[in-house]
Design an enzyme around this catalytic site. Structure first.
Site, PDB file in Angstrom:
ATOM      1  N   PRO A 205       0.857  -1.272   0.006  1.00  0.00           N
ATOM      2  CA  PRO A 205      -0.004   0.060  -0.194  1.00  0.00           C
ATOM      3  C   PRO A 205       0.692   1.353   0.069  1.00  0.00           C
ATOM      4  O   PRO A 205       1.962   1.192   0.326  1.00  0.00           O
ATOM      5  CB  PRO A 205      -0.568  -0.134   1.402  1.00  0.00           C
ATOM      6  CG  PRO A 205       0.029  -0.826   2.163  1.00  0.00           C
ATOM      7  CD  PRO A 205       0.775  -2.179   1.453  1.00  0.00           C
ATOM      8  N   ARG A 233       0.258   1.231  -6.450  1.00  0.00           N
ATOM      9  CA  ARG A 233       0.065   2.761  -6.219  1.00  0.00           C
ATOM     10  C   ARG A 233       1.108   3.667  -6.978  1.00  0.00           C
ATOM     11  O   ARG A 233       2.272   3.095  -6.651  1.00  0.00           O
ATOM     12  CB  ARG A 233      -0.038   2.987  -4.662  1.00  0.00           C
ATOM     13  CG  ARG A 233      -1.264   2.543  -4.351  1.00  0.00           C
ATOM     14  CD  ARG A 233      -2.378   3.557  -4.835  1.00  0.00           C
ATOM     15  NE  ARG A 233      -3.876   2.770  -4.346  1.00  0.00           N
ATOM     16  CZ  ARG A 233      -4.566   1.728  -4.883  1.00  0.00           C
ATOM     17  NH1 ARG A 233      -4.197   1.219  -5.889  1.00  0.00           N
ATOM     18  NH2 ARG A 233      -5.834   1.476  -4.099  1.00  0.00           N
ATOM     19  N   GLU A 262      -1.579  10.248 -11.734  1.00  0.00           N
ATOM     20  CA  GLU A 262      -2.588   9.895 -12.782  1.00  0.00           C
ATOM     21  C   GLU A 262      -3.824  10.325 -12.739  1.00  0.00           C
ATOM     22  O   GLU A 262      -4.878  10.166 -13.733  1.00  0.00           O
ATOM     23  CB  GLU A 262      -2.599   8.132 -12.603  1.00  0.00           C
ATOM     24  CG  GLU A 262      -3.200   7.861 -11.276  1.00  0.00           C
ATOM     25  CD  GLU A 262      -3.563   6.365 -11.174  1.00  0.00           C
ATOM     26  OE1 GLU A 262      -4.551   5.881 -11.040  1.00  0.00           O
ATOM     27  OE2 GLU A 262      -2.479   5.647 -11.085  1.00  0.00           O
ATOM     28  N   HIS A 294      -4.230   1.958 -15.254  1.00  0.00           N
ATOM     29  CA  HIS A 294      -5.000   1.458 -14.056  1.00  0.00           C
ATOM     30  C   HIS A 294      -6.052   0.613 -14.482  1.00  0.00           C
ATOM     31  O   HIS A 294      -7.233   0.538 -13.988  1.00  0.00           O
ATOM     32  CB  HIS A 294      -5.540   2.654 -13.320  1.00  0.00           C
ATOM     33  CG  HIS A 294      -5.429   2.363 -11.682  1.00  0.00           C
ATOM     34  ND1 HIS A 294      -5.235   3.248 -10.974  1.00  0.00           N
ATOM     35  CD2 HIS A 294      -5.934   1.309 -11.088  1.00  0.00           C
ATOM     36  CE1 HIS A 294      -5.234   2.839  -9.910  1.00  0.00           C
ATOM     37  NE2 HIS A 294      -5.905   1.603  -9.723  1.00  0.00           N
TER      38      HIS A 294
END
Length: 328
Positions: A205, A233, A262, A294
């Site tokens: 994460p 991420r 992004e 993504h």
């Protein structure tokens, strides 16, 4: 219960109409949640947000003023949410902690294979009647050492696929997985992982501790010509440092499904617009870089689980019950 869904695409509407509880009244907006779009949630008890929606303290305060008391994230990540502010305001936040980890794992390995065997280039060549093999040389995955940073559900699913290829696995996580260790994976400190791995894949994460995990210093520890994959991420990678590593040939292959900036790019059709992100455009100039927008999560099975769990979180809130997926 009325729910305003931000950043809603056609596929989100289709998924909720198929798999969400019929008692929920969804109001779909293609717009991202921001200070400028908060007022559109007026009259809703809850909102549904995605990875690039703004859930900072000012936005949460404005949502609370509009009567919003629950935020249902249709994703696992929550680094875009100011949880402390949500708690102070009494806004419940729930997420989808897991949705088909195999979806992201399979996309991750697909990126490895595409970069390695240059499948995207071969596809375009054959369509132009060019059957030359020059420049398409790859390597065997079998016997290569893969470093996995993060062995939660997605990292573990990725590990199992790679073990099937005959890869050696070195892993790093705050919590070691007993099953992976039994299958032959080795947990090592990060510096050792960087030095040993031919391929490095990120599955952790984004936290203050992991931001720019891949930076100038960590890149210097990696093997020359290393393959780096990020389907987690964007903020885990210092993109400018990675560009320098591409130029010096330290990174031989780069696969990104996420990008640190992004929010202004992904999930939109910008083909008729000028993109003024010079860093992103520089990435696209390298022949050994593969970027997808993504989409690693984007399978029918994952969309079903996302819509069902999001729906369960919302229904539980409406009944004053807990779903078990609450962050606050």
């Amino acid at each position: 219960m009325k729910v305003t869904v931000y950043s809603a695409k056609k596929y989100d509407q289709q998924a909720f109409s198929r798999w969400a509880d019929a008692s929920l009244e969804f109001h779909y907006l293609e717009l991202k949640l921001s200070a400028d779009t908060v007022a559109l949630a007026a009259g809703s008890t809850a909102i549904c947000a995605f990875v690039n929606d703004d859930l900072s303290a000012p936005v949460l305060t404005a949502l609370h003023a509009e009567g919003v008391r629950m935020i249902a994230l249709r994703c696992a990540g929550f680094n875009n949410v100011d949880l402390d502010s949500a708690k102070q305001l009494g806004i419940q936040v729930a997420r989808v902690p897991a949705y088909s980890p195999e979806a992201v794992a399979e996309h991750t390995v697909g990126m490895m294979l595409t970069l390695n065997r240059k499948l995207h280039k071969a596809y375009n060549r054959v369509r132009d009647d060019n059957f030359s093999l020059d420049g398409l040389l790859g390597f065997n995955m079998h016997g290569k050492t893969v470093g996995l940073i993060g062995t939660g559900r997605i990292g573990k699913a990725t590990a199992k696929i790679l073990l099937g290829f005959g890869c050696t696995l070195v892993c790093h996580d705050l919590y070691e997985d007993a099953e992976l260790k039994q299958l032959g994976a080795h947990y090592v400190p990060l510096p050792e992982l960087y030095r040993a791995a031919d391929i490095i894949s990120l599955h952790c994460p984004l936290t203050p501790e992991t931001r720019y995990l891949v930076n100038k210093d960590s890149l210097e520890l990696m093997k020359h010509n290393v393959m780096l994959i990020n389907t987690s991420r964007g903020g885990l990678i210092d993109t400018k440092a990675v560009i320098q590593a591409l130029k010096s040939r330290k990174i031989g292959y780069l696969g990104l499904d996420v990008y640190e900036q992004e929010a202004d790019l992904f999930f939109e059709n910008l083909s008729e617009m000028v993109i003024d992100d010079d860093v992103f455009k520089r990435l696209l100039t390298f022949p050994n870089v593969l970027i997808t927008g993504h989409q690693a999560f984007f399978t029918e099975e994952a969309m079903q689980q996302i819509s069902q769990i999001t729906s369960e979180n919302l229904v539980a809130f409406s009944k004053g019950a807990a779903s078990g997926n609450e962050l606050c």
